[in-house]
Design a protein around this motif. Structure first.
Motif, short mmCIF file in Angstrom:
data_model
loop_
_atom_site.label_atom_id
_atom_site.label_comp_id
_atom_site.label_asym_id
_atom_site.label_seq_id
_atom_site.Cartn_x
_atom_site.Cartn_y
_atom_site.Cartn_z
N ARG A 175 0.42 -0.96 -0.14
CA ARG A 175 0.20 -0.14 -0.14
C ARG A 175 0.36 0.90 0.39
NH1 ARG A 175 -3.85 -2.75 2.98
NH2 ARG A 175 -2.37 -2.12 5.16
N LEU A 176 2.02 1.10 1.18
CA LEU A 176 2.52 2.42 0.49
C LEU A 176 3.49 2.96 -0.59
CD1 LEU A 176 4.62 1.70 4.72
CD2 LEU A 176 3.20 3.92 3.57
N LYS A 177 3.94 1.26 -1.04
CA LYS A 177 4.36 1.74 -1.99
C LYS A 177 3.60 2.02 -3.41
CE LYS A 177 8.15 -2.08 -1.82
NZ LYS A 177 8.56 -2.97 -2.37
N ASP A 178 2.05 1.97 -3.22
CA ASP A 178 1.32 2.28 -4.44
C ASP A 178 1.19 3.84 -4.53
OD1 ASP A 178 0.91 -0.68 -4.97
OD2 ASP A 178 -1.11 -0.43 -4.04
N GLU A 179 1.21 4.12 -2.89
CA GLU A 179 1.06 5.21 -2.62
C GLU A 179 1.84 6.57 -3.12
OE1 GLU A 179 0.10 8.53 0.89
OE2 GLU A 179 0.16 6.12 1.90
N LEU A 180 3.18 6.02 -2.86
CA LEU A 180 4.21 6.81 -3.60
C LEU A 180 4.40 6.62 -4.91
CD1 LEU A 180 6.89 7.49 -3.07
CD2 LEU A 180 7.96 5.74 -2.93
N GLU A 205 1.70 6.50 -7.17
CA GLU A 205 0.42 7.20 -7.25
C GLU A 205 1.06 8.86 -6.88
OE1 GLU A 205 -3.96 8.53 -8.74
OE2 GLU A 205 -2.50 6.45 -8.45
N LEU A 206 1.64 9.24 -5.84
CA LEU A 206 1.90 10.67 -6.15
C LEU A 206 2.78 10.48 -6.57
CD1 LEU A 206 2.99 10.67 -2.13
CD2 LEU A 206 1.27 12.52 -3.61
N LYS A 207 4.50 10.03 -7.72
CA LYS A 207 5.12 10.28 -8.41
C LYS A 207 4.51 10.94 -9.55
CE LYS A 207 9.08 8.30 -6.50
NZ LYS A 207 10.14 7.07 -7.10
N ILE A 208 3.53 10.49 -9.92
CA ILE A 208 2.52 9.95 -11.67
C ILE A 208 1.63 11.13 -11.20
CG2 ILE A 208 1.04 8.79 -13.07
CD1 ILE A 208 3.01 6.35 -12.29
N ARG A 209 0.17 11.11 -10.72
CA ARG A 209 -0.46 11.40 -10.11
C ARG A 209 -0.55 12.70 -9.81
NH1 ARG A 209 -3.78 7.16 -10.94
NH2 ARG A 209 -4.56 6.80 -13.23
N ASP A 234 3.39 27.36 -4.59
CA ASP A 234 3.76 26.49 -2.93
C ASP A 234 3.30 25.66 -3.65
OD1 ASP A 234 5.47 29.43 -3.04
OD2 ASP A 234 3.70 30.60 -1.33
N ALA A 235 2.78 25.65 -3.39
CA ALA A 235 1.45 24.15 -3.96
C ALA A 235 2.32 23.10 -3.98
CB ALA A 235 0.25 23.69 -4.37
N GLN A 236 3.03 23.11 -5.33
CA GLN A 236 3.89 22.43 -6.19
C GLN A 236 4.55 21.44 -5.30
OE1 GLN A 236 6.55 24.15 -9.05
NE2 GLN A 236 5.65 21.70 -10.07
N GLY A 237 5.22 22.30 -3.51
CA GLY A 237 6.39 21.41 -3.24
C GLY A 237 5.71 20.60 -1.91
N LEU A 238 4.68 20.80 -2.10
CA LEU A 238 3.94 19.46 -0.60
C LEU A 238 3.36 18.43 -1.49
CD1 LEU A 238 0.73 22.15 0.00
CD2 LEU A 238 2.81 21.35 1.20
N PRO A 239 3.38 18.28 -3.36
CA PRO A 239 3.74 16.80 -3.22
C PRO A 239 5.43 16.24 -3.49
CG PRO A 239 2.39 17.75 -4.73
CD PRO A 239 2.70 18.42 -3.34
N GLU A 240 5.93 16.65 -3.29
CA GLU A 240 7.47 16.49 -3.28
C GLU A 240 8.00 16.26 -2.10
OE1 GLU A 240 9.44 15.77 -6.34
OE2 GLU A 240 7.45 16.11 -7.30
N LEU A 241 7.49 16.91 -1.35
CA LEU A 241 7.67 16.90 0.53
C LEU A 241 7.33 15.28 0.35
CD1 LEU A 241 8.92 17.78 2.94
CD2 LEU A 241 6.67 18.57 3.54
N LYS A 242 6.31 14.57 0.31
CA LYS A 242 5.27 13.54 0.76
C LYS A 242 6.32 12.40 -0.09
CE LYS A 242 1.41 11.21 1.95
NZ LYS A 242 -0.15 11.47 1.63
#
Length: 157
Positions: A14-19, A21-25, A54-62
């Motif tokens: 699940r963690l890998k899938d979430e990662l 998903e964040l990288k792509i979408r 500013d919001a662009q940095g949030l997915p990168e942080l996660k």
């Protein structure tokens, strides 16, 4: 240095899938929001552009945090674990000695905890208080509401 955390195979997946998903979408959405804001005119007075930037940095942080978690994750091999003691991945049947309520819990890693599904974290007060105990033992556990006493009725895998 980050600490090693142990997961079930499903929890780690699940963690890998979430990662992924964040990288792509997640990255694509942040880039699209930035592109749309940029198209709205003068960047020096465009608050929407500043907010999107500013919001662009949030997915990168996660993404960064999840990469660290996944990099330090280990899958639990429960084949050689003592089945008589409460450990991570133990199924525990408890009796609350105050109200005689019987509870069933599965002890899991912090990120996999879900009380509604009967999964509690080994890092929670109850999880910590149960670790190392065996069937028949009584555990006195301090929780925010006070002290609770549980009799461990059964431990299984």
């Amino acid at each position: 240095m980050a600490s090693v955390n142990y997961y079930t195979p499903e929890g780690l997946q699940r963690l890998k899938d979430e990662l992924q998903e964040l990288k792509i979408r997640g990255r694509a959405k942040a880039a699209e929001d930035l592109r749309e804001a940029r198209d709205k005119g003068d960047l020096s007075e465009n608050a929407e552009y500043d907010a999107a930037k500013d919001a662009q940095g949030l997915p990168e942080l996660k993404i960064s945090k999840l990469e660290e978690v996944v990099g330090n994750a280990r899958v639990i091999d429960d084949t050689n674990m003592d089945v008589t003691k409460v450990l991570i991945l133990s199924k525990v049947k408890l009796k609350n000695l105050k109200n005689n309520m019987v509870l069933d819990y599965l002890l899991v890693a912090e990120e996999e905890a879900n009380l509604a599904a009967g999964k509690i974290s080994v890092k929670s007060p109850i999880g910590k208080g149960l670790l190392g105990k065996s069937a028949g033992d009584t555990a006195e556990i301090t929780v925010p509401a006070g002290k609770l006493q549980f009799q461990i009725l059964e431990v299984s895998r």
